[in-house]
Scaffold this motif. Structure first.
Motif, mmCIF file in Angstrom:
data_model
loop_
_atom_site.group_PDB
_atom_site.id
_atom_site.type_symbol
_atom_site.label_atom_id
_atom_site.label_comp_id
_atom_site.label_asym_id
_atom_site.label_seq_id
_atom_site.Cartn_x
_atom_site.Cartn_y
_atom_site.Cartn_z
ATOM 1 N N LYS A 5 0.824 -1.170 0.109
ATOM 2 C CA LYS A 5 -0.011 -0.062 -0.041
ATOM 3 C C LYS A 5 0.849 1.163 -0.178
ATOM 4 O O LYS A 5 0.700 2.232 -0.890
ATOM 5 N N PRO A 6 1.818 1.440 0.855
ATOM 6 C CA PRO A 6 2.637 2.674 0.769
ATOM 7 C C PRO A 6 3.536 2.624 -0.470
ATOM 8 O O PRO A 6 3.774 3.817 -1.007
ATOM 9 N N PHE A 7 3.915 1.632 -0.953
ATOM 10 C CA PHE A 7 4.609 1.661 -2.420
ATOM 11 C C PHE A 7 3.777 2.195 -3.468
ATOM 12 O O PHE A 7 4.069 2.967 -4.219
ATOM 13 N N PHE A 8 2.428 1.797 -3.404
ATOM 14 C CA PHE A 8 1.671 2.301 -4.487
ATOM 15 C C PHE A 8 1.354 3.347 -4.567
ATOM 16 O O PHE A 8 0.998 4.441 -5.197
ATOM 17 N N LYS A 9 1.375 4.001 -3.109
ATOM 18 C CA LYS A 9 0.731 5.618 -2.722
ATOM 19 C C LYS A 9 2.101 6.156 -3.222
ATOM 20 O O LYS A 9 1.863 7.320 -3.762
ATOM 21 N N ILE A 10 3.092 5.768 -2.895
ATOM 22 C CA ILE A 10 4.334 6.660 -3.305
ATOM 23 C C ILE A 10 4.618 6.569 -4.950
ATOM 24 O O ILE A 10 4.810 7.785 -5.405
ATOM 25 N N SER A 11 4.424 5.630 -5.452
ATOM 26 C CA SER A 11 4.542 5.236 -7.059
ATOM 27 C C SER A 11 3.390 6.305 -7.466
ATOM 28 O O SER A 11 3.813 6.963 -8.585
ATOM 29 N N PHE A 12 2.215 6.450 -6.949
ATOM 30 C CA PHE A 12 1.026 7.199 -7.452
ATOM 31 C C PHE A 12 1.578 8.554 -7.644
ATOM 32 O O PHE A 12 1.375 9.318 -8.573
ATOM 33 N N TYR A 13 2.085 9.182 -6.454
ATOM 34 C CA TYR A 13 2.199 10.681 -6.204
ATOM 35 C C TYR A 13 3.584 10.679 -7.117
ATOM 36 O O TYR A 13 3.650 11.872 -7.826
ATOM 37 N N ILE A 16 2.288 11.309 -10.818
ATOM 38 C CA ILE A 16 1.793 12.621 -10.880
ATOM 39 C C ILE A 16 2.893 13.814 -10.975
ATOM 40 O O ILE A 16 2.818 14.643 -12.026
ATOM 41 N N VAL A 17 3.834 13.718 -10.237
ATOM 42 C CA VAL A 17 4.939 14.898 -10.076
ATOM 43 C C VAL A 17 5.647 14.706 -11.214
ATOM 44 O O VAL A 17 6.069 15.475 -11.939
ATOM 45 N N PHE A 18 5.997 13.687 -11.756
ATOM 46 C CA PHE A 18 6.798 13.396 -12.956
ATOM 47 C C PHE A 18 6.021 13.823 -14.055
ATOM 48 O O PHE A 18 6.859 14.458 -14.998
ATOM 49 N N CYS A 19 4.828 13.706 -14.106
ATOM 50 C CA CYS A 19 4.103 14.066 -15.490
ATOM 51 C C CYS A 19 3.890 15.666 -15.416
ATOM 52 O O CYS A 19 4.251 16.263 -16.392
ATOM 53 N N VAL A 20 3.664 16.195 -14.240
ATOM 54 C CA VAL A 20 3.655 17.685 -14.107
ATOM 55 C C VAL A 20 4.954 18.250 -14.277
ATOM 56 O O VAL A 20 4.856 19.283 -15.138
ATOM 57 N N ILE A 21 6.227 17.703 -13.824
ATOM 58 C CA ILE A 21 7.488 18.453 -14.069
ATOM 59 C C ILE A 21 7.621 18.070 -15.619
ATOM 60 O O ILE A 21 8.386 19.267 -16.292
ATOM 61 N N ARG A 67 18.387 8.618 -22.457
ATOM 62 C CA ARG A 67 18.363 7.642 -21.439
ATOM 63 C C ARG A 67 18.174 8.088 -19.880
ATOM 64 O O ARG A 67 18.000 7.658 -19.019
ATOM 65 N N GLY A 68 17.668 9.501 -19.892
ATOM 66 C CA GLY A 68 17.468 10.163 -18.761
ATOM 67 C C GLY A 68 16.075 9.971 -18.175
ATOM 68 O O GLY A 68 15.740 10.348 -16.787
ATOM 69 N N MET A 69 14.958 9.292 -18.725
ATOM 70 C CA MET A 69 13.798 8.973 -18.390
ATOM 71 C C MET A 69 13.752 8.473 -17.179
ATOM 72 O O MET A 69 13.166 8.713 -15.994
ATOM 73 N N VAL A 70 14.481 7.259 -17.106
ATOM 74 C CA VAL A 70 14.566 6.297 -15.914
ATOM 75 C C VAL A 70 15.172 7.108 -14.662
ATOM 76 O O VAL A 70 14.707 7.102 -13.424
ATOM 77 N N PHE A 73 12.889 9.567 -13.329
ATOM 78 C CA PHE A 73 11.621 9.208 -12.330
ATOM 79 C C PHE A 73 12.038 8.437 -11.150
ATOM 80 O O PHE A 73 11.586 8.796 -10.060
ATOM 81 N N LEU A 74 13.192 7.810 -10.991
ATOM 82 C CA LEU A 74 13.930 7.364 -9.887
ATOM 83 C C LEU A 74 13.988 8.605 -8.859
ATOM 84 O O LEU A 74 13.974 8.556 -7.624
ATOM 85 N N ILE A 75 14.694 9.757 -9.368
ATOM 86 C CA ILE A 75 14.952 10.734 -8.335
ATOM 87 C C ILE A 75 13.753 11.252 -7.842
ATOM 88 O O ILE A 75 13.651 11.761 -6.872
ATOM 89 N N ILE A 76 12.498 11.488 -8.775
ATOM 90 C CA ILE A 76 11.313 12.091 -8.221
ATOM 91 C C ILE A 76 10.853 11.078 -7.230
ATOM 92 O O ILE A 76 10.056 11.352 -6.334
ATOM 93 N N TRP A 77 10.897 9.673 -7.725
ATOM 94 C CA TRP A 77 10.317 8.698 -6.802
ATOM 95 C C TRP A 77 11.016 8.714 -5.317
ATOM 96 O O TRP A 77 10.415 8.818 -4.195
ATOM 97 N N ILE A 78 12.238 8.916 -5.108
ATOM 98 C CA ILE A 78 12.873 8.786 -3.989
ATOM 99 C C ILE A 78 12.682 10.265 -3.161
ATOM 100 O O ILE A 78 12.566 10.354 -1.959
#
Length: 97
Positions: A5-13, A16-21, A67-70, A73-78
Motif C-alpha cells: 500500500k505505501p509503495f503504490f501510494k508513493i508510486s502514484f504520487y 503525478i509529479v513526474f508528469c507535471v514536471i 536515457r534520462g527518463m528512468v 523518475f527514480l529521482i522523483i520517486w526518492i
C-alpha cells in the motif's frame, strides 16, 4: 499487503509529479525556442533531458528519446518517498508541565 500500500501510494504520487514536471519543462522549452526563433526545437525532462526534437533543415525533423527518463523518475520517486516519510513522521509534543 501492508508493504504494498505505501509503495503504490508513493508510486502514484511520483507518477503525478513526474508528469507535471515533464509538462512544465516541455512548455518552458517550447516557450524558450519560440522566443529565440528556433521553434519547433525543444527538449523535455528535468533534471535530465530525456526527449529532444529539432529541425535540421526546412522539413527534416529529428527526434528521439535519451536515457534520462528512468533516472528522472527514480529521482522523483526518492524525493516523493522522503517527503511522504517526513510528513508521516509522528510529531512528538512535550506534555510536561
Amino acid at each position: 499487503m501492508k508493504i504494498l500500500k505505501p509503495f503504490f501510494k508513493i508510486s502514484f504520487y511520483a507518477v503525478i509529479v513526474f508528469c507535471v514536471i515533464s509538462y512544465v519543462s516541455l512548455m518552458a522549452s517550447m516557450l524558450s525556442s519560440k522566443l529565440n526563433n528556433t521553434f519547433p526545437n525543444f527538449s523535455m525532462g528535468f533534471p535530465f533531458t530525456y526527449y529532444h526534437q529539432f529541425l535540421l533543415h526546412d522539413n527534416d525533423f529529428h527526434h528521439g528519446f535519451k536515457r534520462g527518463m528512468v533516472a528522472d523518475f527514480l529521482i522523483i520517486w526518492i524525493i516523493t518517498f522522503i517527503l511522504l516519510a517526513i510528513k508521516k513522521k509522528p510529531q512528538t509534543t512535550n506534555q510536561q508541565q
